[in-house]
Enzyme design. Sequence first.
Site, short mmCIF file in Angstrom:
data_model
loop_
_atom_site.label_atom_id
_atom_site.label_comp_id
_atom_site.label_asym_id
_atom_site.label_seq_id
_atom_site.Cartn_x
_atom_site.Cartn_y
_atom_site.Cartn_z
N LEU A 93 0.81 -1.23 0.00
CA LEU A 93 0.00 0.00 0.00
C LEU A 93 0.84 1.29 0.00
O LEU A 93 1.71 1.45 0.82
CB LEU A 93 -0.90 -0.01 1.24
CG LEU A 93 -1.88 1.16 1.34
CD1 LEU A 93 -2.94 1.10 0.27
CD2 LEU A 93 -2.50 1.20 2.73
N ASP A 94 0.54 2.19 -0.90
CA ASP A 94 1.20 3.50 -0.99
C ASP A 94 2.70 3.37 -1.23
O ASP A 94 3.46 4.30 -0.95
CB ASP A 94 0.96 4.32 0.27
CG ASP A 94 -0.45 4.86 0.34
OD1 ASP A 94 -1.16 4.77 -0.69
OD2 ASP A 94 -0.85 5.36 1.39
#
Lengths: 282, 282, 282, 282
Positions: free
Chosen positions: C225-226
């Site tokens: 994520l990210d």
Amino acid sequence: MTNHWILSFACDDRPGIVHAITGAIVACGGNITESQQFSSADTDRFFMRLQVEADGPREDFERELAPVVERYGMQWQLDDVGRPLRTLVLVSKAGHCLGDMLFRQRAGQLGVDIPLVLSNHPDLGSLATFYDVPFEHLPVTDAASKAAFEARVLEVVEQHDVELVVLARYMQILSPELCARLAGRIVNIHHSFLPGFKGANPYRQAHARGVKLIGATAHFVTSDLDEGPIIEQNVVRVDHAQSPAQLMAIGQDEESRTLTRAVQWISEDRVLLDGQRTIIFR
Amino acid sequence: MTNHWILSFACDDRPGIVHAITGAIVACGGNITESQQFSSADTDRFFMRLQVEADGPREDFERELAPVVERYGMQWQLDDVGRPLRTLVLVSKAGHCLGDMLFRQRAGQLGVDIPLVLSNHPDLGSLATFYDVPFEHLPVTDAASKAAFEARVLEVVEQHDVELVVLARYMQILSPELCARLAGRIVNIHHSFLPGFKGANPYRQAHARGVKLIGATAHFVTSDLDEGPIIEQNVVRVDHAQSPAQLMAIGQDEESRTLTRAVQWISEDRVLLDGQRTIIFR
Amino acid sequence: MTNHWILSFACDDRPGIVHAITGAIVACGGNITESQQFSSADTDRFFMRLQVEADGPREDFERELAPVVERYGMQWQLDDVGRPLRTLVLVSKAGHCLGDMLFRQRAGQLGVDIPLVLSNHPDLGSLATFYDVPFEHLPVTDAASKAAFEARVLEVVEQHDVELVVLARYMQILSPELCARLAGRIVNIHHSFLPGFKGANPYRQAHARGVKLIGATAHFVTSDLDEGPIIEQNVVRVDHAQSPAQLMAIGQDEESRTLTRAVQWISEDRVLLDGQRTIIFR
Amino acid sequence: MTNHWILSFACDDRPGIVHAITGAIVACGGNITESQQFSSADTDRFFMRLQVEADGPREDFERELAPVVERYGMQWQLDDVGRPLRTLVLVSKAGHCLGDMLFRQRAGQLGVDIPLVLSNHPDLGSLATFYDVPFEHLPVTDAASKAAFEARVLEVVEQHDVELVVLARYMQILSPELCARLAGRIVNIHHSFLPGFKGANPYRQAHARGVKLIGATAHFVTSDLDEGPIIEQNVVRVDHAQSPAQLMAIGQDEESRTLTRAVQWISEDRVLLDGQRTIIFR
């Protein structure tokens, strides 16, 4: 109910001004939420902008202000925070500046109330209509129609108590009489280059010269064309690979955001005049 | 031993150029580590800058290049990566540009070799001496001394095989003859404003007008004063509270960094001329 | 009829690549109008993007390319200049990124063709409708509805041959399976701060810590994520006087322009992947 | 003789503060030449910085201030405009920040008086000597030598009445005791990335991740490492073609200018603390 005002003023600079004005604020139970001041070494004028919260009515505040204003010979203005500025917009064919203003206004980011968009061409009517803003087309083809157009401007200004006239790429030169009548109340946008270019197609000249920066200047209009007090300027970096058309697209983006920002600052009473210069209380 | 060259060239644009030039590189076992190209729609000229690594000697590479260069009528240059540019610096009294260049050179950030700093004033001698760079003072007070100064410039250029003459705030106007003799080899720096200001004290005028951006432009010198091809420009934001003296300090910082960057690009063969425009392969 | 193509490719770096590829271009009478290349010292991969004009049909060009592509083991793509990218947009409630994309697309500044805007909330339906783009609302409230939403994403991707999925402030975490299925084809936008802040209300934390810069990052989505490859980042200066709400408004502007720019570069085949890094041929 | 003072103070926010403080200024014939204020919605504290010109002695001004300061419970400071800040600089091996500070100080652009540069390495001695600033080398190799170094810091602080300790790339972690003793008087600089990177070689990580912006943060030191109130931040754009070494060179330039600017603001009493945040009256 709590009121929230903007008080802005200018006067000759001498000791005691801030003490006196804040005394008036204290006397009516006001609280200062924002404050900026400037002493001009050029003109020996003092400028101040205050945001004030108070519970009492405006009349109480004005009563306290009256003797201070009188004593210091202040040019002053008291406004409600957030009140939209009554703004007449003049346009011709290019819609980038008008589009940005209307978009920002609807998004709640630009505090203007536009009673009319007035144009010497019909092209931008549908854009104004989409944003539910009245649009009027009045051709300018000769001296008589130009005089009629300017008369209509003054009529709208009077009828709607217009506070600001925005030339959002309005391509006609205003008469000196109109400039004088509305001095300090007309703002214009134009492209800017380093160095400057005169003549018909400045983006083509900028390309030919290989400039590395192009930008835009928003300024108050005086009868001295493109020479009024500057409100805001921006530039953006370009390079040799960009065509004149691309330079123009980039320049128009700068024009839009520079003009919109200038109008926003005016609507918030952040722009004061010190002779040929502006004081910007951002 | 591996060699690392910069090959830059310009020629009329037509099909097959890149294929031909990379053929010469392949033929001598070279590897391309950096490559940039540009086709000018203004002049129909093609520009390219390549960095090439190869094990063989320079003569082998030049032998492979010869027929390609011939076929396409290329103006070309082959240089060693990292070779310092032989640079003559002319100054007057203000030391901000010279100081920045010498500091960057010593720090290994600016690839120049300065055989001499030549000045019409003695003031900057100690600065040059601190950086172990020869300094010479030759007053310019009349036509004869000006001619003598320019003769000395040409003498130094010849004696040291100087590739670039930098006017680091040299405040005398060069003669058209000198400009012509050293065309494309003299770079100048001057302050830049939106709008431009003519006359004696531009920072005072910029302050009086309330400009919001001030900057600097580095350009090649032609006999048309301040009008040669632009190499680099920068601006910085200012506001109403800054005095003319503060504007000047800010402007001088921009002058230093803009000039140094322009010289650096020239020293790395990143600046090519396309008529009145520069192509910058950053 | 003249064709205008974008050829982009990546392969292991070794001598002769540019010579070989330009040979194919010469052989079909093509002319190179834009060219950029990069040798990655990290992965020893070579990346190139070319724009080529030619009169012949695409088949001729592909026939010339085939042996070169084969010999160097190139991953390659041949695209028409200006062809809009088929783009599925996922949103939730916040409309600033979607609004900017649709506005830019209509203005001809963003080359995307959007068959559907898919959302887990109904709020942005009218915005899509105004721009004549189909909108579909599919609530996500539990594991089953989330799976249904992602199944619908894949269905739309297949049905419309979607090339890019844009998370324009879509606030659900995608499943690792979806990320893997669409690897390199999903782009996300998130706010960025120096230093980074974890947790619920980053703008409030940024305000509490008194950060001076806030910004946004557009990146490819991976199951980490990210943490996918970064495409574009921007920041803007803020100060102590701005409230968390004002910081958020500023941050959202950065999110919009950063995401739109990333999508534009992807649509022009300017973004190539080098392991965890992007190569951006601007 | 005219005096020129800086008065800065913080107190709980309530009506009448500005009126009261300007009353004291009027009473001693003072003139306000610069004024900035801020009401913190986070802490309900009021902050103000004034520059005041007056003909009388400092004692007169302090006598007028005393009852106001008492009534509002102000934390206050009265300083002479232009008085250099007594500053102790700690360094290790990297000289870019020290070099910039010393250069700016000598050029009259940074108002600091440096009684000593103290280092745990001998490398930067000649740089300090060139600028005629005392340099002392005290190795830090274990707990005992670290304690001795910190004892020397406190000794110098006391002996020279040092107002600010600058960690100009001093690579040792300060003890919590020293941080506590000098709370609000130590400033540090560190590189900043979006996103942040932990561990040994952040520039290598930033390169590997392909970040597009790198920068620097100057902050007050608390015992919570790298987490004190932020004073200033800057970033610069980078791209895929830059090596880790180039990123580091760019990052170091940002570190220098960010730290120097932070120190300059502190020396001009422009930095006030509002809990974990700084108020910067630029």
